[in-house]
Design a protein around this motif. Structure first.
Motif, short mmCIF file in Angstrom:
data_model
loop_
_atom_site.label_atom_id
_atom_site.label_comp_id
_atom_site.label_asym_id
_atom_site.label_seq_id
_atom_site.Cartn_x
_atom_site.Cartn_y
_atom_site.Cartn_z
N LEU A 1 0.85 -1.19 0.00
CA LEU A 1 0.00 0.00 0.00
C LEU A 1 0.88 1.25 0.00
CD1 LEU A 1 -2.61 -1.02 2.74
CD2 LEU A 1 -2.79 -1.28 0.26
N GLN A 2 0.56 2.17 -0.87
CA GLN A 2 1.38 3.38 -0.99
C GLN A 2 1.41 4.14 0.33
OE1 GLN A 2 0.15 5.84 -4.19
NE2 GLN A 2 2.15 6.84 -4.33
N GLY A 3 2.60 4.50 0.77
CA GLY A 3 2.75 5.35 1.96
C GLY A 3 2.59 4.61 3.28
N ILE A 4 2.52 3.28 3.25
CA ILE A 4 2.25 2.52 4.49
C ILE A 4 3.37 2.70 5.53
CG2 ILE A 4 3.22 0.30 3.70
CD1 ILE A 4 0.78 -1.01 5.17
N TYR B 1 3.02 4.96 8.54
CA TYR B 1 2.10 4.60 9.63
C TYR B 1 2.61 3.41 10.47
CZ TYR B 1 -1.20 7.43 6.93
OH TYR B 1 -1.81 8.45 6.26
N GLU B 2 3.65 2.72 9.96
CA GLU B 2 4.08 1.50 10.64
C GLU B 2 4.57 1.80 12.05
OE1 GLU B 2 6.85 -0.09 7.80
OE2 GLU B 2 5.27 -1.16 6.72
N GLY B 3 4.16 0.99 12.98
CA GLY B 3 4.52 1.20 14.39
C GLY B 3 3.55 2.14 15.09
N GLY B 4 2.72 2.85 14.30
CA GLY B 4 1.71 3.75 14.86
C GLY B 4 0.33 3.21 14.54
N ALA B 5 -0.29 3.78 13.50
CA ALA B 5 -1.65 3.36 13.14
C ALA B 5 -1.67 2.02 12.41
CB ALA B 5 -2.31 4.43 12.28
N VAL B 6 -0.53 1.61 11.88
CA VAL B 6 -0.45 0.29 11.24
C VAL B 6 0.47 -0.60 12.07
CG1 VAL B 6 0.34 -0.99 9.20
CG2 VAL B 6 -0.91 1.15 8.90
N ARG B 7 -0.05 -1.72 12.52
CA ARG B 7 0.74 -2.63 13.37
C ARG B 7 0.73 -4.03 12.77
NH1 ARG B 7 0.64 -0.58 18.70
NH2 ARG B 7 0.43 1.65 18.46
N TYR B 8 1.90 -4.66 12.79
CA TYR B 8 1.97 -6.04 12.31
C TYR B 8 1.94 -7.02 13.47
CZ TYR B 8 3.23 -3.65 8.06
OH TYR B 8 3.22 -2.82 6.97
N LEU C 1 -4.69 3.66 1.75
CA LEU C 1 -4.83 4.25 3.08
C LEU C 1 -5.17 5.73 2.94
CD1 LEU C 1 -1.58 2.79 4.70
CD2 LEU C 1 -3.91 1.90 4.93
N GLU C 2 -5.97 6.21 3.86
CA GLU C 2 -6.27 7.65 3.89
C GLU C 2 -5.89 8.17 5.26
OE1 GLU C 2 -10.42 8.04 1.61
OE2 GLU C 2 -10.24 9.26 3.42
N GLY C 3 -5.13 9.25 5.29
CA GLY C 3 -4.72 9.81 6.58
C GLY C 3 -3.70 10.90 6.35
N ASP C 4 -3.18 11.45 7.47
CA ASP C 4 -2.24 12.57 7.31
C ASP C 4 -0.79 12.12 7.42
OD1 ASP C 4 -1.90 11.98 9.95
OD2 ASP C 4 -2.68 13.86 10.74
N GLY C 5 -0.57 10.83 7.33
CA GLY C 5 0.81 10.33 7.43
C GLY C 5 1.15 9.92 8.85
#
Ligand SMILES: Cc1cc2nc3c(=O)[nH]c(=O)nc-3n(C[C@H](O)[C@H](O)[C@H](O)COP(=O)(O)OP(=O)(O)OC[C@H]3O[C@@H](n4cnc5c(N)ncnc54)[C@H](O)[C@@H]3O)c2cc1C
Length: 339
Positions: free
Chosen positions: A132-135, A138-145, A220-224
């Motif tokens: 996903l572009q720009g993921i 967000y990693e470690g914040g809004a995106v977690r594995y 993804l939609e968000g401010d980064g």
């Protein structure tokens, strides 16, 4: 930047269950240890992948949660005061001039040790990332594995993507505390334990989780920093916008040996070949234990790794304390240091 130097008897690479027990085994033989792990908490797979799952095959514990076992292993190691170097990956391992080894980490720490115990599990394990572009932002914040603190998701909106055990288990677990859980999977069928699939269906029927299937992640939609929504698409191209605070993609782990592959050790299909009686690798003084070590009929279980840690610690004693006789003694006779 100055480079701190840690000097120790045994450098243990990996603070998974086996690395933690290796601290105890080395400590009982009066060998000091430094334990290095890429993750910022001890426990390896137990902490990263299944902290709340019960384990049933640890001798003496009819049932113990993975996080509870890690806590006990850390407590068992504590009297030996290991130096924990967490949140840093061991990037290089080479012989030093005095017959020992020198390790360097991604945080710039240098470690000198008489012997090395590699307890690196599946190696540098990293998540399979959805493209996903720009993921990355967000990693470690809004995106977690991975989920290390379930409570962070209390009262939040969460999109969980994937169709395996991790996706379903976390949907079941977070469904009980999150404001909303949406499960996105590209097929109707889930690849998980049948009883978990049945529980998920019951939760969906009760309106506690929303199933968005068969759909795939699209954007993804968000401010980064903060996520506003996840865009998903059905197989015939219909798009949906799912408002959320978090995206948890569970697409399995990519398992690679990482830097370990370049250390000149004999490897067999991404594992380190060892002599099972000593767990010594093809390089004298470097031992491998736990999931990463392989030999004929190896059983990849925590209890196997515990025994290997004991074998390896005894085998490396002569190198760490040359000329000192090693008298085998039970822990009941020796006891452990009090503080
Ligand atoms: C869902 C699930 C359920 C399981 N259930 C059971 C069960 O019921 N019973 C059982 O016996 N086993 C079970 N297992 C398997 C068990 O978790 C493993 O056998 C065990 O974790 C292996 O321990 P380890 O210490 O060898 O490695 P790991 O737990 O993998 O830990 C290795 C650590 O090394 C670190 N590392 C790797 N490379 C480096 C590097 N270069 N520098 C720094 N750090 C590094 C990693 O970050 C990791 O923290 C299960 C596994 C899973 C995924």
């Amino acid at each position: 930047m100055s480079t701190p130097l840690e000097k120790t008897d045994v450098a243990i690479i990996g603070a998974g269950p086996v690395g933690l027990f290796a601290v105890f085994e080395c400590g009982m033989l009066k060998m000091r240890t430094a334990v290095i792990d890429a993750l910022d908490a001890p426990g390896g797979q137990l902490t990263a992948l299944y902290p709340e799952k019960p384990i049933y095959d640890i001798p003496g514990y009819p049932r113990i949660d993975a996080a509870g076992l890690v806590e006990k292993l850390v407590a068992q190691a504590a009297p030996f005061h290991p130096a924990y170097l967490l949140g840093q990956q061991v990037t290089s391992l080479s012989p030093s001039a005095d017959g020992g080894f020198r390790l360097a980490t991604s945080a710039g720490t240098a470690i000198e040790a008489r012997a090395v115990m590699i307890a690196a599990g599946v190696g540098a394990f990293g998540p399979n990332r959805p493209p996903l572009q720009g993921i990355e932002a967000y990693e470690g914040g809004a995106v977690r594995y991975l989920v290390t603190r379930r409570d962070e998701f209390r009262g939040k909106r969460v999109v969980i993507a994937g169709g395996g055990d991790s996706a379903v288990d976390w949907a079941l677990s977070l469904g009980a505390i999150a404001a909303k859980v949406i499960v996105v999977h590209r097929r109707d069928k889930f690849r998980c334990a049948p009883e978990s699939a049945a529980r998920l269906k019951a939760m969906a029927d009760a309106g506690k989780v929303e199933m968005v299937v068969p759909y795939q992640l699209e954007g993804l939609e968000g401010d980064g920093t903060l996520l506003a929504a996840v865009i998903v698409k059905s197989l015939d191209g219909e798009a949906r916008r799912l408002e959320t605070d978090f995206l948890l993609p569970f697409f399995g782990l990519a398992m690679t040996l990482g830097p370990i592959a370049g250390w000149g050790l004999n490897l067999e299909r991404n594992h380190i070949a060892v002599d099972p009686t000593t767990c010594e690798t093809s390089t004298p003084g470097i031992h491998a234990v736990g999931d990463i070590a392989t030999y004929s009929r190896k059983l990849k279980l925590i209890l196997t790794g515990f025994a290997e840690a004991a074998q390896a610690a005894h085998a490396m004693h002569a190198r760490v304390h040359p000329g000192e006789a090693l008298h085998f003694e039970y822990s009941t006779s020796k006891g452990v240091p009090s503080g």
